[in-house]
Design a protein around this motif. Structure first.
Motif, PDB file in Angstrom:
ATOM      1  N   PHE A   1      -2.016  12.509   5.321  1.00  0.00           N
ATOM      2  CA  PHE A   1      -1.058  11.938   4.378  1.00  0.00           C
ATOM      3  C   PHE A   1      -0.583  13.052   3.459  1.00  0.00           C
ATOM      4  N   PRO A   2       0.655  13.194   3.134  1.00  0.00           N
ATOM      5  CA  PRO A   2       1.790  12.327   3.391  1.00  0.00           C
ATOM      6  C   PRO A   2       2.631  12.736   4.596  1.00  0.00           C
ATOM      7  N   GLN A   3       2.220  13.770   5.354  1.00  0.00           N
ATOM      8  CA  GLN A   3       3.006  14.160   6.518  1.00  0.00           C
ATOM      9  C   GLN A   3       3.157  12.984   7.481  1.00  0.00           C
ATOM     10  N   VAL A   4       2.100  12.221   7.648  1.00  0.00           N
ATOM     11  CA  VAL A   4       2.149  10.977   8.420  1.00  0.00           C
ATOM     12  C   VAL A   4       1.722   9.879   7.451  1.00  0.00           C
ATOM     13  N   LYS A   5       2.692   9.096   7.005  1.00  0.00           N
ATOM     14  CA  LYS A   5       2.393   8.116   5.957  1.00  0.00           C
ATOM     15  C   LYS A   5       1.729   6.858   6.484  1.00  0.00           C
ATOM     16  N   GLY A   6       2.178   6.330   7.579  1.00  0.00           N
ATOM     17  CA  GLY A   6       1.650   5.060   8.062  1.00  0.00           C
ATOM     18  C   GLY A   6       2.633   3.945   7.803  1.00  0.00           C
ATOM     19  N   SER A   7       2.126   2.727   7.639  1.00  0.00           N
ATOM     20  CA  SER A   7       2.962   1.545   7.441  1.00  0.00           C
ATOM     21  C   SER A   7       3.031   1.193   5.961  1.00  0.00           C
ATOM     22  N   ARG A   8       4.252   1.114   5.450  1.00  0.00           N
ATOM     23  CA  ARG A   8       4.445   0.778   4.033  1.00  0.00           C
ATOM     24  C   ARG A   8       4.026  -0.670   3.795  1.00  0.00           C
ATOM     25  N   ILE A   9       3.248  -0.885   2.759  1.00  0.00           N
ATOM     26  CA  ILE A   9       2.807  -2.238   2.413  1.00  0.00           C
ATOM     27  C   ILE A   9       3.934  -2.919   1.653  1.00  0.00           C
ATOM     28  N   GLN A  10       4.466  -3.970   2.228  1.00  0.00           N
ATOM     29  CA  GLN A  10       5.589  -4.677   1.620  1.00  0.00           C
ATOM     30  C   GLN A  10       5.209  -6.051   1.091  1.00  0.00           C
ATOM     31  N   HIS A  11       4.067  -6.560   1.475  1.00  0.00           N
ATOM     32  CA  HIS A  11       3.640  -7.885   1.036  1.00  0.00           C
ATOM     33  C   HIS A  11       3.351  -7.853  -0.466  1.00  0.00           C
ATOM     34  N   GLU A  12       4.135  -8.592  -1.227  1.00  0.00           N
ATOM     35  CA  GLU A  12       4.066  -8.543  -2.688  1.00  0.00           C
ATOM     36  C   GLU A  12       2.685  -8.893  -3.235  1.00  0.00           C
ATOM     37  N   LYS A  13       2.072  -9.944  -2.723  1.00  0.00           N
ATOM     38  CA  LYS A  13       0.758 -10.372  -3.230  1.00  0.00           C
ATOM     39  C   LYS A  13      -0.313  -9.332  -2.934  1.00  0.00           C
ATOM     40  N   LEU A  14      -0.236  -8.671  -1.779  1.00  0.00           N
ATOM     41  CA  LEU A  14      -1.195  -7.611  -1.454  1.00  0.00           C
ATOM     42  C   LEU A  14      -1.013  -6.427  -2.396  1.00  0.00           C
ATOM     43  N   ARG A  15       0.236  -6.043  -2.648  1.00  0.00           N
ATOM     44  CA  ARG A  15       0.484  -4.943  -3.600  1.00  0.00           C
ATOM     45  C   ARG A  15      -0.061  -5.296  -4.984  1.00  0.00           C
TER      46      ARG A  15
END
Length: 186
Positions: free
Chosen positions: A43-57
């Motif tokens: 990380f951050p060269q390979v970030k992964g999957s952005r967390i978009q779920h509001e409640k999880l954030r």
């Protein structure tokens, strides 16, 4: 920290820590990094999957802390999930206060008071505060520039590589044992 998290810690006190599975980028976005992402690079060269779920954030924000060595983590029930930091533990968001100044808040929504300012070799603006060091979000650089022009913030130049040791945080706790680093402010 959420009460349910505190209860889980009491019930299962010896759950192993998790490292390299969660990252915080320079814009305050969280990324999940599965085995495939980890194998492809750091990380951050390979970030992964952005967390978009509001409640999880929101859950991550409420349970985001630092250990005594300055490594930041998300307490996920009984498991401590260490965070890979692209820039700093906090990403500052700025908002006009109506009196010519700005209000400062973390990417988690926590208010803060700005202290010293630094400009790194990439032109990024970092601000210290009683809760630690943060990077000003790129979308808020116009407001930050106004504070600098008015002489309210006077950035010193710094090499980015010097910031973690100077401000007591561990940017990449992956593979790190329990020892090392400077005490954290949080």
């Amino acid at each position: 920290m959420d009460e349910i998290v505190k209860a889980a810690l009491k019930k299962w006190p010896n759950v192993p820590d998790c490292r390299d599975w969660l990252g915080l980028d320079a814009r305050g976005d969280w990324y999940m990094r599965d085995d495939r992402c980890q194998a492809a690079g750091p990380f951050p060269q390979v970030k992964g999957s952005r967390i978009q779920h509001e409640k999880l954030r929101e859950f991550i924000h409420r349970n985001y802390l630092a250990d005594a060595q300055g490594a930041w983590f998300f307490q996920n029930g009984p498991q401590r999930v260490y965070v890979e930091l692209e820039a700093a533990p906090w990403i500052w968001r700025l908002e006009e206060d109506g009196a010519g100044g700005v209000r400062l808040a973390t990417h988690t929504g926590q208010p803060a008071t700005p202290g010293a300012a630094w400009l790194d070799e990439q032109g990024r603006l970092f601000l210290d505060s009683p809760i630690g060091l943060g990077l000003v979000h790129t979308l808020d650089m116009g407001l930050a520039a106004e504070q600098v022009e008015r002489g309210l913030w006077v950035p010193e130049t710094v090499r980015f590589a010097e910031l973690p040791a100077r401000h007591g945080y561990v940017p990449s706790p992956a593979g790190r044992g329990a020892a090392g680093g400077a005490p954290a402010r949080h």
